[in-house]
Design an enzyme around this catalytic site. Sequence first.
Site, PDB file in Angstrom:
ATOM      1  N   GLU A  42      -5.891 -10.872  -1.869  1.00 59.05           N
ATOM      2  CA  GLU A  42      -7.077 -10.673  -0.658  1.00 59.05           C
ATOM      3  C   GLU A  42      -7.856 -10.302  -1.046  1.00 59.05           C
ATOM      4  O   GLU A  42      -9.067  -9.488  -0.549  1.00 59.05           O
ATOM      5  CB  GLU A  42      -7.153  -8.587  -0.313  1.00 59.05           C
ATOM      6  CG  GLU A  42      -5.328  -9.018   0.948  1.00 59.05           C
ATOM      7  CD  GLU A  42      -4.765  -7.717   1.178  1.00 59.05           C
ATOM      8  OE1 GLU A  42      -5.397  -7.158   2.004  1.00 59.05           O
ATOM      9  OE2 GLU A  42      -3.735  -7.578   1.182  1.00 59.05           O
ATOM     10  N   GLU A  84       0.930  -1.370   0.129  1.00 60.53           N
ATOM     11  CA  GLU A  84      -0.259  -0.547   0.384  1.00 60.53           C
ATOM     12  C   GLU A  84       0.732   1.395  -0.242  1.00 60.53           C
ATOM     13  O   GLU A  84       0.630   2.195   0.802  1.00 60.53           O
ATOM     14  CB  GLU A  84      -1.184  -0.194   1.200  1.00 60.53           C
ATOM     15  CG  GLU A  84      -2.090  -1.697   1.119  1.00 60.53           C
ATOM     16  CD  GLU A  84      -3.299  -1.652   2.549  1.00 60.53           C
ATOM     17  OE1 GLU A  84      -2.528  -0.575   3.713  1.00 60.53           O
ATOM     18  OE2 GLU A  84      -3.707  -2.147   2.314  1.00 60.53           O
TER      19      GLU A  84
HETATM   20  O1  G3I Z   1      -4.593  -8.292  18.456  1.00 60.70           O
HETATM   21  C1  G3I Z   1      -5.324  -7.645  18.679  1.00 60.70           C
HETATM   22  C2  G3I Z   1      -6.364  -8.883  19.947  1.00 60.70           C
HETATM   23  O2  G3I Z   1      -4.983  -8.303  21.076  1.00 60.70           O
HETATM   24  C3  G3I Z   1      -7.479  -8.168  20.520  1.00 60.70           C
HETATM   25  O3  G3I Z   1      -7.798  -8.359  21.228  1.00 60.70           O
HETATM   26  C4  G3I Z   1      -8.494  -7.753  19.495  1.00 60.70           C
HETATM   27  C5  G3I Z   1      -9.840  -6.397  19.977  1.00 60.70           C
HETATM   28  O4  G3I Z   1     -10.162  -6.101  18.946  1.00 60.70           O
HETATM   29  O5  G3I Z   1      -7.977  -6.971  18.295  1.00 60.70           O
HETATM   30  C6  G3I Z   1      -6.219  -7.385  17.933  1.00 60.70           C
HETATM   31  O6  G3I Z   1      -5.889  -7.036  16.762  1.00 60.70           O
HETATM   32  C7  G3I Z   1      -6.966  -6.300  15.777  1.00 60.70           C
HETATM   33  C8  G3I Z   1      -5.579  -7.531  14.335  1.00 60.70           C
HETATM   34  O7  G3I Z   1      -6.534  -7.409  13.506  1.00 60.70           O
HETATM   35  C9  G3I Z   1      -5.703  -9.110  14.701  1.00 60.70           C
HETATM   36  O8  G3I Z   1      -7.516  -9.304  14.673  1.00 60.70           O
HETATM   37  C10 G3I Z   1      -6.402  -5.303  15.311  1.00 60.70           C
HETATM   38  O9  G3I Z   1      -7.317  -4.789  15.829  1.00 60.70           O
HETATM   39  C11 G3I Z   1      -7.284  -5.212  13.640  1.00 60.70           C
HETATM   40  O10 G3I Z   1      -7.504  -3.843  13.978  1.00 60.70           O
HETATM   41  C12 G3I Z   1      -6.454  -5.691  13.360  1.00 60.70           C
HETATM   42  O11 G3I Z   1      -7.216  -6.382  11.382  1.00 60.70           O
HETATM   43  C13 G3I Z   1      -6.352  -6.239  10.720  1.00 60.70           C
HETATM   44  C14 G3I Z   1      -5.918  -5.286   9.720  1.00 60.70           C
HETATM   45  O12 G3I Z   1      -5.746  -5.659   7.883  1.00 60.70           O
HETATM   46  C15 G3I Z   1      -5.275  -4.089  10.299  1.00 60.70           C
HETATM   47  O13 G3I Z   1      -5.305  -3.256   9.670  1.00 60.70           O
HETATM   48  C16 G3I Z   1      -7.423  -7.162  10.365  1.00 60.70           C
HETATM   49  O14 G3I Z   1      -7.891  -8.267  10.430  1.00 60.70           O
HETATM   50  C17 G3I Z   1      -6.890  -7.894   8.272  1.00 60.70           C
HETATM   51  O15 G3I Z   1      -7.969  -8.250   7.525  1.00 60.70           O
HETATM   52  C18 G3I Z   1      -6.553  -6.406   7.343  1.00 60.70           C
HETATM   53  O16 G3I Z   1      -5.754  -7.026   6.405  1.00 60.70           O
HETATM   54  C19 G3I Z   1      -5.649  -5.871   5.647  1.00 60.70           C
HETATM   55  C20 G3I Z   1      -4.099  -6.458   4.866  1.00 60.70           C
HETATM   56  O17 G3I Z   1      -2.568  -6.194   5.884  1.00 60.70           O
HETATM   57  C21 G3I Z   1      -3.539  -5.099   4.044  1.00 60.70           C
HETATM   58  N1  G3I Z   1      -4.410  -4.706   3.067  1.00 60.70           N
HETATM   59  C22 G3I Z   1      -5.845  -4.629   3.708  1.00 60.70           C
HETATM   60  C23 G3I Z   1      -6.716  -5.750   4.667  1.00 60.70           C
HETATM   61  C24 G3I Z   1      -7.779  -5.531   5.167  1.00 60.70           C
HETATM   62  O18 G3I Z   1      -7.969  -4.249   5.840  1.00 60.70           O
END
Ligand code: G3I
Length: 465
Positions: free
Chosen positions: A299, A182
């Site tokens: 993705e 990105e």
């Molecule tokens: O790790 C913490 C955990 O400790 C906590 O209990 C939980 C509570 O919500 O949050 C956890 O972290 C989350 C993490 O995913 C793991 O589940 C974050 O809040 C959350 O923001 C994070 O979201 C991820 C996101 O990237 C972050 O940018 C999504 O799962 C993931 O699917 C998404 O993937 C991205 C790609 O890397 C890049 N392209 C876009 C795509 C979608 O956003």
Amino acid sequence: MLKRITIGGARRIAAAAVALAVVGGVTAVADAAAATDTAAALKDTAPFAVGAAIDQREVSGAVGDLVAAQFDQVTAENHMKPDAWYDANRVLRMHSQAAAIVDFAKNRGLEIYGHTLVWHAQTPKWFFQNSSGEALTTSQSDQDLLRERMRSHIFGVARLLSERAGLFGDGNPVTAFDVVNEVISDGPESDGLRRSEWYRILGEGFIDQAFRYADEAFNGLYAEPGAERPVKLFINDYNTELASKRSRYIALVDRLRARGVPIDGVGHQFHVRLTVPVSAMADAIDAFTTRGVTQAVTELDVPTGTPVTSSLLDAQGTYYRDAFAVFHARASALRSVTVWGVTDSRSWRAADGAPLLFFDDLSAKPALRGALAAAPVPPVELDVATRCVAGRVVLTATVWNTGSATAAITVSTPFGSRALTIAPGGRAAHAFSTRAVSIPAGAAHGTGLDLLAPLEASYAGASCS
Ligand code: G3I
């Protein structure tokens, strides 16, 4: 009773559950259908690798089996991102979830498409700060510090992965990595690049540097000697299906290639929705086919919108079918197609409506059937025979692959369905049996109609009572 029916040229990827047929008070138990209502394995129907984003929840039990059966490769949805490699004391180590994914892939013969080495998000804040916690400047010493952090991060990740699973090109499941993620701007910046901390401190050169370090680490220091670039290095971005974003992406890739940067591939995230025409994805892929890079769909997900209804799920099935038809038609340009998750409620877009291929109970959605149905049909011939064995009806289906490529097909019958992978010129057979005392004509379900029609004739008179 024996028949031979040529069904080459007709669609015969059958899907769907084989329903328990209850007719006239007699239950025909579909015991041969065994564990799954999933017709074929997606990985057997595609010439490109198909993958899924996962975390530790998907590496064991029934879902682990499903992932191993359906996909060629996996991507850590979150646990190979920059911040996942550091503990609270800033010490580099492999996250237990990343380790679980590496072990799973290695044990189950899956490849890993890594995600991601350099990103503006999910990166420790201290990367961009000096020892006093102040933001790094563009001074030479601060730039050197950040470049060294990048180098040390990339080499550290490669080292940990190789220590866990072997040198790259020698049994290590990692075969590709998103080196930068990105980096393209969403608006019309002069150079088309996102104004991230990486960019502010190092300028466009941070992208070149990331690829060069990744190449040295993954295809050099931690690669099996003699292995030919075992880890393909990708740039990855979203909204590449939009012409404006894509033009900035193309311009950067052209600049990188002109500078001799070791970039192997271009990734398209394709977080789309039902209103995005699949032709936009075709356009995105086509725009890069003459640029000396391979490509990947990295993705993919397609939410239905809410509330989720059966007609929206069917529309989603059609969408996945058409999307995969686009990918099949461009197979020579694609290294892999990854779906961003396995089951709906695990998706980051779950709230937008059931975006993935599998229901939460692991059963196949119309979306999976659509993706399967997009596969070009190989020429095959089919025999069907029924007989009675100890009061059971046994239906044997034999399929010949008369084509020159491996055929991945599914035979769907009233008693179960079976995915068969058949070498060119080879044949495969499967016997389905049922305890039914009489076989009700017309109880067949599924979409393999060219097979089911002869089957109906075949089993209609077969009674073992
Ligand atoms: O790790 C913490 C955990 O400790 C906590 O209990 C939980 C509570 O919500 O949050 C956890 O972290 C989350 C993490 O995913 C793991 O589940 C974050 O809040 C959350 O923001 C994070 O979201 C991820 C996101 O990237 C972050 O940018 C999504 O799962 C993931 O699917 C998404 O993937 C991205 C790609 O890397 C890049 N392209 C876009 C795509 C979608 O956003």
